[in-house]
Design a protein around this motif. Structure first.
Motif, PDB file in Angstrom:
ATOM      1  N   UNK A 164      -7.930  63.120  36.823  1.00  0.00           N
ATOM      2  CA  UNK A 164      -6.693  62.680  37.462  1.00  0.00           C
ATOM      3  C   UNK A 164      -6.556  63.338  38.827  1.00  0.00           C
ATOM      4  N   UNK A 166      -3.823  64.612  40.156  1.00  0.00           N
ATOM      5  CA  UNK A 166      -3.050  65.855  40.097  1.00  0.00           C
ATOM      6  C   UNK A 166      -3.896  67.007  39.544  1.00  0.00           C
ATOM      7  N   UNK A 167      -4.812  66.667  38.654  1.00  0.00           N
ATOM      8  CA  UNK A 167      -5.725  67.664  38.083  1.00  0.00           C
ATOM      9  C   UNK A 167      -6.595  68.278  39.183  1.00  0.00           C
ATOM     10  N   UNK A 170      -4.375  70.354  41.589  1.00  0.00           N
ATOM     11  CA  UNK A 170      -3.975  71.613  40.955  1.00  0.00           C
ATOM     12  C   UNK A 170      -5.146  72.587  40.872  1.00  0.00           C
ATOM     13  N   UNK A 171      -6.361  72.064  40.738  1.00  0.00           N
ATOM     14  CA  UNK A 171      -7.526  72.942  40.596  1.00  0.00           C
ATOM     15  C   UNK A 171      -8.017  73.481  41.941  1.00  0.00           C
ATOM     16  N   UNK A 178       0.194  74.291  46.410  1.00  0.00           N
ATOM     17  CA  UNK A 178       0.022  73.684  45.095  1.00  0.00           C
ATOM     18  C   UNK A 178       1.376  73.366  44.470  1.00  0.00           C
ATOM     19  N   UNK A 182       1.380  69.191  44.037  1.00  0.00           N
ATOM     20  CA  UNK A 182       1.149  68.599  42.714  1.00  0.00           C
ATOM     21  C   UNK A 182       2.339  67.720  42.293  1.00  0.00           C
ATOM     22  N   UNK A 186       2.542  63.581  41.810  1.00  0.00           N
ATOM     23  CA  UNK A 186       2.704  63.175  40.402  1.00  0.00           C
ATOM     24  C   UNK A 186       3.961  62.370  40.161  1.00  0.00           C
ATOM     25  N   UNK A 187       4.892  62.417  41.092  1.00  0.00           N
ATOM     26  CA  UNK A 187       6.179  61.792  40.856  1.00  0.00           C
ATOM     27  C   UNK A 187       6.071  60.269  40.851  1.00  0.00           C
ATOM     28  N   UNK A 219      12.204  76.648  44.496  1.00  0.00           N
ATOM     29  CA  UNK A 219      12.105  75.557  43.515  1.00  0.00           C
ATOM     30  C   UNK A 219      13.041  74.399  43.839  1.00  0.00           C
ATOM     31  N   UNK A 223      12.102  70.647  44.233  1.00  0.00           N
ATOM     32  CA  UNK A 223      12.672  69.671  43.294  1.00  0.00           C
ATOM     33  C   UNK A 223      13.265  68.476  44.036  1.00  0.00           C
TER      34      UNK A 223
END
Lengths: 344, 344
Positions: A164, A166-167, A170-171, A178, A182, A186-187, A219, A223
């Protein structure tokens, strides 16, 4: 607001395939013919040509293009791996000693020929794997495509890379980037027009407070930017402007060279004024000695069927020179020919 | 592994609609007839009935059900708001003085009648709005549905609530739970069978180190659990077991009452043994004085077309009593009738 010019009478798909096949098989290079066909077909037509070409000749069109226009190995490998032809995993022939112009031409023709979602998946994969803080590709893919289109990119990513998006982000990406990128990718944003004015006010206030305290990776900032709908965010940014006297992007310029702040500003500009955002990418790609071909190719191939006309208008207004002329002055040969074809 | 029993000869949709209409219009309650029809139709058949019913009678089936079976106002409001019937926003009649059994029956019949993706969207919305740390609904929806199904839930959420699911979770949930649940629900996991063994080893080691240092909400634990494919995670958990001598869920039991740790264990169990995970939810819903009807209804309505048979087998094995008998002993009336219908 697209610039792509498709002829009034498009030849039958079989004729396009035959012409392309001839271009690939002839002696010498026939880039001009390839560009004159593919550079004037829309996404659905290119898809039909790819399908018919593979059926007729038992070889992927993308493979034929990379054999004809020598160029950058890495993009080719990525493309070849994609194709399911028996040659898919064959080693590319590097004996051509590709020069820079060939690299750029090949990249432009291949990126253009791909479906928009596949193209974004390839660009996003490259950005994730070779990630560095100045790279804005993930922001562009996440914020200037619609919700359904962004999801189509994530589906194409599965199919192509067996992972994916996002995977991979993230990696490969770390720290605050990050934390921001991410969720941004992903949203699945709600894309209706409804706006909650009270919420716009309260979230403008939150953004202002966090920015005031230089808590840029808080955050709450993340968000709001990564989950609210575009319509809601526009209302929030407008209220920010009204309530605090200047644009949120201005308040995010405390350190103009900080790449994280630049990323936040890019996100906001991709939502509020994508045409002027891309105008700036094109301007910076052309400015100075040499050309940032990857950025220029990206703007033109990803926007030619979307809003390149608006971007060109913004460029003309900002620089008092047409983008076509600036591109023609900064590029040459088949690469120039390809870009100008897509600019209509 | 579903338990739903559909008759060999399903009546024409129009006949089902007519029977249902009669049940709604007659004097007194006709829950038994409603249950005998809807409790034996699969998702596609229920969808066809809802469509035909609305066309034939100009009223949503869900609205008719809530008028017939009085019950919990909130679920009704949520459902009514969904429906596009002219009555959609009318105030529900609270004069029925609904009792608990009616509430539970109404909730079960309505949740069951909804499409699986709509049902999950309603459950997830309720869980996000009234969120408390012991609620596992979001974990179940995120981890026991396939990638395409989870995305369908997010689409249904847009349609129903004019917002995104991740937006509501991010706005209502706080702290470590938010950090975990937002990416958990936003991810579009790759769902192929490919496993990278080297990666499984290195990530099992990361998980072990973080757990050893009690860094349960560390970014790396969250990254691994929320982005890796199910096949990859199973390989990682297996290697964890092999390399460190016990299951990762055992190492996550440092404080058995900590709700965040319980959530992490639930995520892992939803991936590794969904049948035993749901067996435990059902067991705890039935155990003790009174019944946790919401949990019992959720397990049965969401799994009857998926793996309820396996869950019932796990229950029998664990408790030496069939789940049907336990349910019959703990419930009564139409609510019991509805649950037993779905259990085949």
């Amino acid at each position: 607001m697209a610039t792509l010019k498709v002829p009034a009478a498009v030849p039958p798909v079989a004729d396009d395939c035959e012409q392309l096949r001839k271009a690939f098989q002839g002696w010498g290079t026939n880039e001009a013919l390839i560009i004159s066909i593919l550079g004037h077909r829309d996404a659905a037509q290119r898809r039909a040509i790819r399908r018919a070409y593979a059926e007729a000749y038992g070889e992927e069109l993308l493979r034929s293009i990379t054999d004809e226009i020598s160029g950058d190995f890495e993009v080719m490998r990525s493309i070849h791996h994609w194709s399911s032809s028996p040659h898919a995993l064959a080693s590319p022939d590097l004996s051509h000693s590709p020069d820079c112009d060939d690299d750029a031409t090949q990249r432009a023709v291949i990126l253009w020929t791909l479906d928009p979602a596949e193209r974004d998946a390839v660009l996003a994969n490259e950005a994730a794997r070779k990630w560095q803080p100045g790279n804005r590709v993930l922001v562009e893919v996440a914020c200037t495509r619609g919700s359904a289109q962004l999801f189509a990119v994530r589906q194409a990513y599965h199919e192509r890379f067996k992972r994916s998006l996002e995977e991979d982000i993230a990696a490969h990406v770390t720290g605050d980037f990050r934390k921001l990128l991410v969720p941004l990718i992903s949203t699945y944003r709600y894309d209706g027009p409804e706006v909650n004015t009270k919420l716009a006010h309260s979230e403008a206030k939150i953004l202002n407070e966090k920015i005031h305290h230089k808590a840029y990776s808080d955050d709450e900032i993340i968000r709001i930017l990564t989950t609210r709908s575009k319509a809601q965010l526009l209302a929030t940014f407008n209220h920010y402007n009204d309530a605090f006297g200047h644009k949120i992007t201005k308040d995010l310029k405390a350190d103009p060279k900080d790449e994280y702040l630049k990323t936040l500003r890019a996100i906001i500009r991709c939502f509020t004024c994508p045409d002027r955002y891309f105008e700036k990418v094109a301007r910076q790609a052309i400015a100075g000695l040499g050309t940032d071909e990857n950025s220029l190719t990206r703007v033109i191939t990803t926007r030619a069927e979307v809003d390149l006309k608006l971007i060109m208008e913004a460029y003309q207004k900002r620089n008092s020179v047409p983008l076509e002329r600036a591109v023609a002055g900064d590029t040459s040969g088949d690469y120039e020919r390809m870009l100008l074809a897509l600019m209509g």
